[in-house]
Motif scaffolding. Structure first.
Motif, PDB file in Angstrom:
ATOM      1  N   ALA A   1       0.821  -1.207   0.000  1.00 23.26           N
ATOM      2  CA  ALA A   1       0.000   0.000   0.000  1.00 23.26           C
ATOM      3  C   ALA A   1       0.854   1.256   0.000  1.00 23.26           C
ATOM      4  CB  ALA A   1      -0.909   0.016   1.223  1.00 23.26           C
ATOM      5  N   ARG A   2       0.329   2.305  -0.601  1.00 24.51           N
ATOM      6  CA  ARG A   2       0.893   3.644  -0.419  1.00 24.51           C
ATOM      7  C   ARG A   2       0.514   4.113   0.981  1.00 24.51           C
ATOM      8  NH1 ARG A   2       1.792   6.475  -5.783  1.00 24.51           N
ATOM      9  NH2 ARG A   2       2.297   8.265  -4.489  1.00 24.51           N
ATOM     10  N   PRO A   3       1.418   4.744   1.711  1.00 23.71           N
ATOM     11  CA  PRO A   3       1.060   5.244   3.045  1.00 23.71           C
ATOM     12  C   PRO A   3      -0.142   6.177   3.049  1.00 23.71           C
ATOM     13  CG  PRO A   3       3.435   5.247   2.785  1.00 23.71           C
ATOM     14  CD  PRO A   3       2.870   4.884   1.438  1.00 23.71           C
ATOM     15  N   SER A   4      -0.338   6.931   1.977  1.00 19.20           N
ATOM     16  CA  SER A   4      -1.464   7.871   1.927  1.00 19.20           C
ATOM     17  C   SER A   4      -2.815   7.172   1.898  1.00 19.20           C
ATOM     18  CB  SER A   4      -1.341   8.790   0.710  1.00 19.20           C
ATOM     19  OG  SER A   4      -1.298   8.030  -0.485  1.00 19.20           O
TER      20      SER A   4
ATOM     21  N   GLU B   1       5.483  18.526   1.417  1.00 15.40           N
ATOM     22  CA  GLU B   1       6.160  17.996   0.241  1.00 15.40           C
ATOM     23  C   GLU B   1       7.003  16.775   0.603  1.00 15.40           C
ATOM     24  OE1 GLU B   1       7.631  17.223  -3.482  1.00 15.40           O
ATOM     25  OE2 GLU B   1       5.932  18.494  -2.897  1.00 15.40           O
ATOM     26  N   MET B   2       7.641  16.791   1.778  1.00 12.44           N
ATOM     27  CA  MET B   2       8.442  15.647   2.196  1.00 12.44           C
ATOM     28  C   MET B   2       7.552  14.438   2.485  1.00 12.44           C
ATOM     29  SD  MET B   2      11.632  17.274   4.341  1.00 12.44           S
ATOM     30  CE  MET B   2      10.695  18.321   5.440  1.00 12.44           C
ATOM     31  N   HIS B   3       6.376  14.676   3.073  1.00 18.05           N
ATOM     32  CA  HIS B   3       5.422  13.581   3.267  1.00 18.05           C
ATOM     33  C   HIS B   3       5.015  12.995   1.917  1.00 18.05           C
ATOM     34  CE1 HIS B   3       4.128  15.500   7.349  1.00 18.05           C
ATOM     35  NE2 HIS B   3       5.218  14.768   7.456  1.00 18.05           N
ATOM     36  N   LYS B   4       4.820  13.873   0.944  1.00 20.09           N
ATOM     37  CA  LYS B   4       4.452  13.407  -0.399  1.00 20.09           C
ATOM     38  C   LYS B   4       5.570  12.558  -1.004  1.00 20.09           C
ATOM     39  CE  LYS B   4       3.283  15.101  -5.021  1.00 20.09           C
ATOM     40  NZ  LYS B   4       3.137  16.313  -5.877  1.00 20.09           N
ATOM     41  N   GLN B   5       6.821  12.987  -0.821  1.00 23.45           N
ATOM     42  CA  GLN B   5       7.944  12.218  -1.350  1.00 23.45           C
ATOM     43  C   GLN B   5       8.054  10.857  -0.672  1.00 23.45           C
ATOM     44  OE1 GLN B   5      11.582  14.520  -1.347  1.00 23.45           O
ATOM     45  NE2 GLN B   5      10.527  16.328  -2.126  1.00 23.45           N
TER      46      GLN B   5
ATOM     47  N   ASP C   1      -2.121  -5.379  16.831  1.00 18.90           N
ATOM     48  CA  ASP C   1      -0.943  -6.262  16.969  1.00 18.90           C
ATOM     49  C   ASP C   1      -0.249  -6.404  15.615  1.00 18.90           C
ATOM     50  OD1 ASP C   1       0.921  -7.944  18.056  1.00 18.90           O
ATOM     51  OD2 ASP C   1      -0.438  -9.618  18.399  1.00 18.90           O
ATOM     52  N   GLU C   2       0.150  -5.278  15.055  1.00 19.95           N
ATOM     53  CA  GLU C   2       0.561  -5.213  13.657  1.00 19.95           C
ATOM     54  C   GLU C   2       2.070  -5.390  13.466  1.00 19.95           C
ATOM     55  OE1 GLU C   2       0.128  -2.146   9.830  1.00 19.95           O
ATOM     56  OE2 GLU C   2      -0.660  -1.571  11.787  1.00 19.95           O
ATOM     57  N   TYR C   3       2.406  -5.998  12.333  1.00 22.49           N
ATOM     58  CA  TYR C   3       3.761  -6.041  11.801  1.00 22.49           C
ATOM     59  C   TYR C   3       3.706  -5.453  10.391  1.00 22.49           C
ATOM     60  CZ  TYR C   3       5.542  -9.178  15.465  1.00 22.49           C
ATOM     61  OH  TYR C   3       5.946  -9.720  16.661  1.00 22.49           O
ATOM     62  N   ARG C   4       4.835  -4.892   9.939  1.00 15.19           N
ATOM     63  CA  ARG C   4       4.845  -4.290   8.611  1.00 15.19           C
ATOM     64  C   ARG C   4       6.098  -4.670   7.831  1.00 15.19           C
ATOM     65  NH1 ARG C   4       2.510   1.936   9.369  1.00 15.19           N
ATOM     66  NH2 ARG C   4       0.312   1.284   9.464  1.00 15.19           N
ATOM     67  N   LEU C   5       5.881  -5.027   6.563  1.00 13.56           N
ATOM     68  CA  LEU C   5       6.966  -5.125   5.594  1.00 13.56           C
ATOM     69  C   LEU C   5       7.068  -3.777   4.895  1.00 13.56           C
ATOM     70  CD1 LEU C   5       6.207  -8.626   4.077  1.00 13.56           C
ATOM     71  CD2 LEU C   5       8.252  -8.025   5.381  1.00 13.56           C
ATOM     72  N   ILE C   6       8.253  -3.200   4.892  1.00 16.22           N
ATOM     73  CA  ILE C   6       8.459  -1.859   4.342  1.00 16.22           C
ATOM     74  C   ILE C   6       9.363  -1.974   3.124  1.00 16.22           C
ATOM     75  CG2 ILE C   6       9.323   0.461   4.825  1.00 16.22           C
ATOM     76  CD1 ILE C   6       8.807  -0.220   7.832  1.00 16.22           C
ATOM     77  N   ALA C   7       8.914  -1.402   2.022  1.00 10.06           N
ATOM     78  CA  ALA C   7       9.656  -1.496   0.763  1.00 10.06           C
ATOM     79  C   ALA C   7       9.791  -0.115   0.139  1.00 10.06           C
ATOM     80  CB  ALA C   7       8.939  -2.438  -0.204  1.00 10.06           C
ATOM     81  N   GLU C   8      10.708  -0.026  -0.820  1.00  8.72           N
ATOM     82  CA  GLU C   8      10.821   1.162  -1.658  1.00  8.72           C
ATOM     83  C   GLU C   8      10.449   0.784  -3.093  1.00  8.72           C
ATOM     84  OE1 GLU C   8      14.375   3.961  -0.503  1.00  8.72           O
ATOM     85  OE2 GLU C   8      15.063   1.885  -0.457  1.00  8.72           O
TER      86      GLU C   8
ATOM     87  N   TYR D   1      22.155  16.110   3.172  1.00  7.92           N
ATOM     88  CA  TYR D   1      21.243  15.081   2.661  1.00  7.92           C
ATOM     89  C   TYR D   1      20.105  15.736   1.882  1.00  7.92           C
ATOM     90  CZ  TYR D   1      17.638  11.428   2.742  1.00  7.92           C
ATOM     91  OH  TYR D   1      16.668  10.548   2.397  1.00  7.92           O
ATOM     92  N   MET D   2      19.541  16.809   2.466  1.00  8.05           N
ATOM     93  CA  MET D   2      18.457  17.527   1.790  1.00  8.05           C
ATOM     94  C   MET D   2      18.941  18.111   0.464  1.00  8.05           C
ATOM     95  SD  MET D   2      16.898  19.499   5.119  1.00  8.05           S
ATOM     96  CE  MET D   2      15.749  20.502   4.164  1.00  8.05           C
ATOM     97  N   ALA D   3      20.154  18.665   0.469  1.00  6.93           N
ATOM     98  CA  ALA D   3      20.690  19.262  -0.756  1.00  6.93           C
ATOM     99  C   ALA D   3      20.906  18.204  -1.839  1.00  6.93           C
ATOM    100  CB  ALA D   3      22.004  19.984  -0.444  1.00  6.93           C
ATOM    101  N   ALA D   4      21.398  17.023  -1.431  1.00  7.64           N
ATOM    102  CA  ALA D   4      21.607  15.943  -2.400  1.00  7.64           C
ATOM    103  C   ALA D   4      20.282  15.469  -2.987  1.00  7.64           C
ATOM    104  CB  ALA D   4      22.349  14.785  -1.736  1.00  7.64           C
ATOM    105  N   ALA D   5      19.261  15.365  -2.131  1.00  7.84           N
ATOM    106  CA  ALA D   5      17.936  14.960  -2.614  1.00  7.84           C
ATOM    107  C   ALA D   5      17.373  16.003  -3.563  1.00  7.84           C
ATOM    108  CB  ALA D   5      17.000  14.737  -1.430  1.00  7.84           C
ATOM    109  N   SER D   6      17.595  17.289  -3.255  1.00 12.03           N
ATOM    110  CA  SER D   6      17.126  18.363  -4.123  1.00 12.03           C
ATOM    111  C   SER D   6      17.832  18.318  -5.474  1.00 12.03           C
ATOM    112  CB  SER D   6      17.370  19.712  -3.438  1.00 12.03           C
ATOM    113  OG  SER D   6      17.020  20.778  -4.287  1.00 12.03           O
TER     114      SER D   6
END
Length: 275
Positions: free
Chosen positions: A41-44, A112-116, A194-201, A71-76
Motif C-alpha cells: 500500500a501507499r502510506p497515503s 512535500e516531504m510527506h508526499k515524497q 498487533d501489527e507487523y509491517r513489511l516496508i519497501a521502496e 542530505y536535503m541538498a543531495a535529494a534536491s
C-alpha cells in the motif's frame, strides 16, 4: 559491533505466521496464487491520518545538522532543481548555521516531504490476529473478504517489523536512511491490531539497497509463503466457490479456512483451526 536496531522483527520475536486482511477481488487473489504477487500500500491510503507523517526534528549538534542539510541538498539535486552548485552551497551553509531558518524551512517543506515519502515507500500490513472482529470489519469488507495466512519464516518476510504503539508523537530526522520509524510507529489507540509491517521502496525511487523493492506497488512473495486463505463470516457462497476454483487452477496446496461467528460469545471461530 553493529548498532542494535530500535525495533523488533518477526524473526526476533519467534513469529512463524502473520495474517493479511483484504477485500475479496478474484483478479488480485489469482495474481497472488499464480504469480506470487501481493500489493503493498501507499502510506497515503491508510485510515490513520497521522500514519507515516512524522515531525522532522532539527539536530542541536552542528555536525549532525550539517549531515541532514547536505542530505536535503543531495535529494534536491537528484530531483533536478535549478540552483547552480555555488548557490546551493551558499544556501547549505546558511541552513547549517541558522537552526531557526532551518526549522522554518522544514515546517514549510513538511507536506512535500510527506508526499515524497508516499511516492518512495510501500507498506504491507500484517497481524498476529486472524480472528479479530474489528479487523475483519475494517479491512476485509465487513467480514465479506478474506485473510491470507503467510509463513514469515522465509527470506525477507522474517524482517517484518513489529509496530510500536506510543502515547506521544514521534519525531524523525532526515538523512537517516536506516531510520524507518515513521512507518512502524502508531498511536496506542491502534494497539489492538498487533501489527507487523513489511516496508519497501519503489525500485525506480529507491535510495537504499537495504530495503525490499516493489515494482508499481507489487512485490513477489518467496515460494511457499502462502499457507491458507481464510474466508469471512459474511462472504457469499459465490465467493467461496470462486476461491475454490482459483486455488484449484493454481495447483497450489493451500488450505481454505472458514471464519464463523461463535453463537454464544463475541468471538470469531476459524475452521479448520489454525493452531
Amino acid at each position: 559491533m553493529p548498532d542494535t536496531p530500535p525495533y523488533r522483527t518477526a524473526f526476533d520475536n519467534g513469529v512463524d505466521r502473520l495474517y493479511h486482511y483484504q477485500k475479496f477481488n478474484p483478479e488480485h487473489l489469482e495474481n497472488t496464487l499464480v504469480r506470487g504477487l501481493v500489493r503493498f500500500a501507499r502510506p497515503s491510503s491508510f485510515n490513520d491520518p497521522w500514519d507515516c507523517k512524522p515531525v522532522f526534528s532539527i539536530p542541536q549538534d552542528k555536525n549532525e545538522r550539517e549531515a541532514m542539510v547536505r542530505y536535503m541538498a543531495a535529494a534536491s539535486a537528484k530531483r533536478g532543481t535549478t540552483l547552480d552548485p555555488d548557490e546551493r552551497e551558499c544556501r547549505v551553509q546558511e541552513l547549517i548555521t541558522n537552526p531557526q531558518e532551518l526549522r522554518r524551512l522544514m515546517d514549510k517543506l513538511a507536506p512535500e516531504m510527506h508526499k515524497q515519502m508516499d511516492e518512495r515507500y510501500r507498506v504491507y500490513c500484517l497481524t498476529r490476529r486472524p480472528a479479530s472482529p474489528l479487523m475483519w470489519a475494517h479491512y476485509a469488507d465487513h467480514h465479506r473478504g478474506i485473510c491470507l495466512e503467510i509463513n514469515v519464516r522465509q527470506p525477507d518476510l522474517c524482517a517484518a517489523i513489529q509496530v510500536q504503539y506510543r502515547e506521544t508523537y514521534p519525531s524523525f530526522r532526515l538523512g537517516a536512511d536506516r531510520d524507518l520509524s515513521p512507518f512502524y510507529t502508531k498511536s496506542s489507540d491502534w494497539q489492538y491490531e498487533d501489527e507487523y509491517r513489511l516496508i519497501a521502496e519503489e525500485e525506480d525511487r529507491a535510495f537504499s539497497d537495504r530495503t525490499l523493492k516493489t515494482r508499481n506497488q507489487f512485490y513477489k512473495l518467496p515460494s511457499g509463503s502462502l499457507i491458507s486463505i481464510i474466508i469471512g463470516v459474511h462472504a457469499p457462497d459465490e465467493t467461496r466457490r470462486t476461491i475454490r476454483s482459483i486455488v484449484d487452477r493454481s495447483g497450489k496446496n493451500l488450505s481454505i479456512r472458514q471464519a464463523a461467528r461463535a453463537p454464544d460469545r463475541y468471538e470469531i471461530l476459524i475452521d479448520p483451526p489454525i493452531w
